[in-house]
Motif scaffolding. Structure first.
Motif, mmCIF file in Angstrom:
data_model
loop_
_atom_site.group_PDB
_atom_site.id
_atom_site.type_symbol
_atom_site.label_atom_id
_atom_site.label_comp_id
_atom_site.label_asym_id
_atom_site.label_seq_id
_atom_site.Cartn_x
_atom_site.Cartn_y
_atom_site.Cartn_z
ATOM 1 N N ALA A 171 0.840 -1.200 0.000
ATOM 2 C CA ALA A 171 0.000 0.000 0.000
ATOM 3 C C ALA A 171 0.879 1.255 0.000
ATOM 4 O O ALA A 171 0.595 2.220 -0.715
ATOM 5 C CB ALA A 171 -0.924 -0.003 1.216
ATOM 6 N N ARG A 172 1.979 1.204 0.801
ATOM 7 C CA ARG A 172 2.903 2.350 0.811
ATOM 8 C C ARG A 172 3.517 2.552 -0.560
ATOM 9 O O ARG A 172 3.644 3.666 -1.049
ATOM 10 C CB ARG A 172 4.015 2.123 1.841
ATOM 11 N N GLU A 173 3.873 1.416 -1.224
ATOM 12 C CA GLU A 173 4.539 1.518 -2.520
ATOM 13 C C GLU A 173 3.648 2.132 -3.596
ATOM 14 O O GLU A 173 4.136 2.798 -4.498
ATOM 15 C CB GLU A 173 5.022 0.136 -2.977
ATOM 16 N N VAL A 174 2.345 1.876 -3.531
ATOM 17 C CA VAL A 174 1.480 2.377 -4.609
ATOM 18 C C VAL A 174 0.786 3.689 -4.239
ATOM 19 O O VAL A 174 0.062 4.250 -5.061
ATOM 20 C CB VAL A 174 0.408 1.336 -5.039
ATOM 21 N N ARG A 175 1.011 4.176 -3.003
ATOM 22 C CA ARG A 175 0.255 5.350 -2.569
ATOM 23 C C ARG A 175 0.442 6.532 -3.522
ATOM 24 O O ARG A 175 -0.510 7.218 -3.891
ATOM 25 C CB ARG A 175 0.639 5.748 -1.136
ATOM 26 N N GLY A 176 1.687 6.747 -3.956
ATOM 27 C CA GLY A 176 1.973 7.852 -4.877
ATOM 28 C C GLY A 176 1.215 7.701 -6.188
ATOM 29 O O GLY A 176 0.656 8.675 -6.710
ATOM 30 N N ASP A 177 1.176 6.454 -6.701
ATOM 31 C CA ASP A 177 0.461 6.200 -7.959
ATOM 32 C C ASP A 177 -1.039 6.435 -7.791
ATOM 33 O O ASP A 177 -1.691 6.988 -8.684
ATOM 34 C CB ASP A 177 0.697 4.761 -8.424
ATOM 35 N N VAL A 178 -1.574 5.979 -6.661
ATOM 36 C CA VAL A 178 -3.015 6.167 -6.431
ATOM 37 C C VAL A 178 -3.342 7.656 -6.335
ATOM 38 O O VAL A 178 -4.313 8.132 -6.936
ATOM 39 C CB VAL A 178 -3.476 5.427 -5.148
ATOM 40 N N ASP A 179 -2.509 8.407 -5.623
ATOM 41 C CA ASP A 179 -2.727 9.852 -5.515
ATOM 42 C C ASP A 179 -2.663 10.519 -6.886
ATOM 43 O O ASP A 179 -3.474 11.378 -7.215
ATOM 44 C CB ASP A 179 -1.671 10.490 -4.589
ATOM 45 N N ARG A 180 -1.679 10.057 -7.693
ATOM 46 C CA ARG A 180 -1.527 10.631 -9.042
ATOM 47 C C ARG A 180 -2.775 10.319 -9.884
ATOM 48 O O ARG A 180 -3.330 11.197 -10.552
ATOM 49 C CB ARG A 180 -0.275 10.049 -9.698
ATOM 50 N N LEU A 181 -3.242 9.051 -9.844
ATOM 51 C CA LEU A 181 -4.429 8.664 -10.614
ATOM 52 C C LEU A 181 -5.659 9.455 -10.161
ATOM 53 O O LEU A 181 -6.498 9.847 -10.970
ATOM 54 C CB LEU A 181 -4.699 7.165 -10.472
ATOM 55 N N THR A 182 -5.736 9.681 -8.845
ATOM 56 C CA THR A 182 -6.882 10.434 -8.311
ATOM 57 C C THR A 182 -6.835 11.882 -8.799
ATOM 58 O O THR A 182 -7.860 12.451 -9.182
ATOM 59 C CB THR A 182 -6.898 10.376 -6.766
ATOM 60 N N ARG A 183 -5.625 12.456 -8.809
ATOM 61 C CA ARG A 183 -5.489 13.848 -9.301
ATOM 62 C C ARG A 183 -5.829 13.938 -10.780
ATOM 63 O O ARG A 183 -6.554 14.833 -11.211
ATOM 64 C CB ARG A 183 -4.053 14.347 -9.079
ATOM 65 N N ILE A 184 -5.305 12.990 -11.581
ATOM 66 C CA ILE A 184 -5.609 12.987 -13.027
ATOM 67 C C ILE A 184 -7.111 12.827 -13.220
ATOM 68 O O ILE A 184 -7.732 13.503 -14.037
ATOM 69 C CB ILE A 184 -4.856 11.843 -13.748
ATOM 70 N N GLY A 185 -7.707 11.901 -12.432
ATOM 71 C CA GLY A 185 -9.140 11.644 -12.555
ATOM 72 C C GLY A 185 -9.979 12.871 -12.265
ATOM 73 O O GLY A 185 -11.003 13.106 -12.906
ATOM 74 N N GLN A 186 -9.496 13.681 -11.303
ATOM 75 C CA GLN A 186 -10.227 14.885 -10.915
ATOM 76 C C GLN A 186 -10.471 15.811 -12.112
ATOM 77 O O GLN A 186 -11.552 16.342 -12.268
ATOM 78 C CB GLN A 186 -9.397 15.632 -9.866
ATOM 79 N N THR A 187 -9.450 15.949 -12.964
ATOM 80 C CA THR A 187 -9.591 16.851 -14.107
ATOM 81 C C THR A 187 -10.542 16.274 -15.157
ATOM 82 O O THR A 187 -11.019 16.987 -16.022
ATOM 83 C CB THR A 187 -8.224 17.114 -14.778
ATOM 84 N N LYS A 188 -10.794 14.962 -15.084
ATOM 85 C CA LYS A 188 -11.695 14.330 -16.064
ATOM 86 C C LYS A 188 -12.987 13.866 -15.407
ATOM 87 O O LYS A 188 -13.684 13.005 -15.938
ATOM 88 C CB LYS A 188 -10.994 13.137 -16.711
ATOM 89 N N ASN A 189 -13.261 14.451 -14.229
ATOM 90 C CA ASN A 189 -14.489 14.086 -13.518
ATOM 91 C C ASN A 189 -14.538 12.590 -13.181
ATOM 92 O O ASN A 189 -15.604 11.982 -13.176
ATOM 93 C CB ASN A 189 -15.718 14.515 -14.341
ATOM 94 N N PHE A 190 -13.364 11.998 -12.944
ATOM 95 C CA PHE A 190 -13.221 10.584 -12.569
ATOM 96 C C PHE A 190 -13.875 9.643 -13.578
ATOM 97 O O PHE A 190 -14.608 8.716 -13.219
ATOM 98 C CB PHE A 190 -13.746 10.350 -11.147
ATOM 99 N N ARG A 191 -13.612 9.919 -14.840
ATOM 100 C CA ARG A 191 -14.175 9.064 -15.878
ATOM 101 C C ARG A 191 -13.131 8.805 -16.943
ATOM 102 O O ARG A 191 -12.387 9.700 -17.327
ATOM 103 C CB ARG A 191 -15.376 9.761 -16.530
ATOM 104 N N ARG A 192 -13.041 7.552 -17.382
ATOM 105 C CA ARG A 192 -12.266 7.297 -18.596
ATOM 106 C C ARG A 192 -13.239 6.957 -19.700
ATOM 107 O O ARG A 192 -14.142 6.147 -19.553
ATOM 108 C CB ARG A 192 -11.197 6.214 -18.407
ATOM 109 N N ASN A 193 -13.029 7.653 -20.810
ATOM 110 C CA ASN A 193 -13.915 7.469 -21.970
ATOM 111 C C ASN A 193 -13.169 6.766 -23.065
ATOM 112 O O ASN A 193 -11.975 6.947 -23.235
ATOM 113 C CB ASN A 193 -14.369 8.833 -22.495
ATOM 114 N N LYS A 194 -13.905 5.962 -23.806
ATOM 115 C CA LYS A 194 -13.315 5.319 -24.975
ATOM 116 C C LYS A 194 -14.376 5.215 -26.032
ATOM 117 O O LYS A 194 -15.534 4.999 -25.695
ATOM 118 C CB LYS A 194 -12.797 3.928 -24.623
#
Ligand code: ZN
Length: 194
Positions: A171-194
């Motif tokens: 959990a410690r190892e991925v915390r940075g990645d999860v935070d980064r994904l959450t920040r990226i998601g914020q700008t896209k309203n937490f949605r990935r479109n395809k």
């Protein structure tokens, strides 16, 4: 950019979306709207190359899951023998009524946590009780990848993600990645479109 298949675009909610943290409501009746939702979710799951998708990931807080688990590496459980030939499969109000006491550790990923994979410890066998889209009730022991997929997807119905189940070290190892994904998601309203 929105990619489309057969004129259709698909959206999956990503980490940070409140719907992923809700306790989903039971499906009251299997009607056309439920069948339509299941069919769209199967389309989205296939389009994003997933082996399972829970309704909250599709933005619907309902106890409905679609799975398409590949065969070829079965553990020999009766559930795999019964259900793998019937993929893709829709589970309505699924429950785990028994879990083996052991711990089987394997890497997992999630369409709602894009690009992140980490080892998760889960019971190697569970008994799944569920209704299927045609109304049939099943109760059967599932192991192997099917058992793991069922446990992962059912977690979504209770607002849990696989990243909640990591060892403290992982959990410690991925915390940075999860935070980064959450920040990226914020700008896209937490949605990935395809
Ligand atoms: Zn998932």
């Amino acid at each position: 950019m929105i990619f489309q298949k057969n004129g259709k675009s698909y959206t999956v909610c990503t980490v940070g979306a409140p719907v992923l943290r809700e306790i989903a409501a039971p499906v009251a009746v299997i009607d056309d709207s439920v069948r339509q939702l299941a069919s769209e979710m199967i389309g989205a799951m296939h389009y994003f190359n997933g082996i399972g998708l829970a309704a909250p990931q599709y933005g619907k807080s309902l106890r409905l899951v679609v799975i398409d688990v590949p065969g070829g590496n079965e553990s020999g459980s009766p559930g795999e023998a019964m259900l793998l030939p019937r993929m893709p499969l829709t589970l309505i109000n699924p429950e785990i009524v028994f879990a083996s006491g052991d711990c089987d550790e394997k890497d997992e990923g999630c369409l709602s946590v894009p690009g992140l994979y980490a080892p998760v410890c889960r019971p190697s066998r569970v008994v799944l009780r569920s209704q299927l889209l045609d109304g049939e009730f099943i109760e059967i022991e599932c192991g192997g990848l099917l058992g793991r997929c069922i446990q992962h997807e059912l977690d979504h119905l209770d607002g849990k993600l696989f990243i909640d189940r990591l060892s403290p070290k992982n959990a410690r190892e991925v915390r940075g990645d999860v935070d980064r994904l959450t920040r990226i998601g914020q700008t896209k309203n937490f949605r990935r479109n395809k």
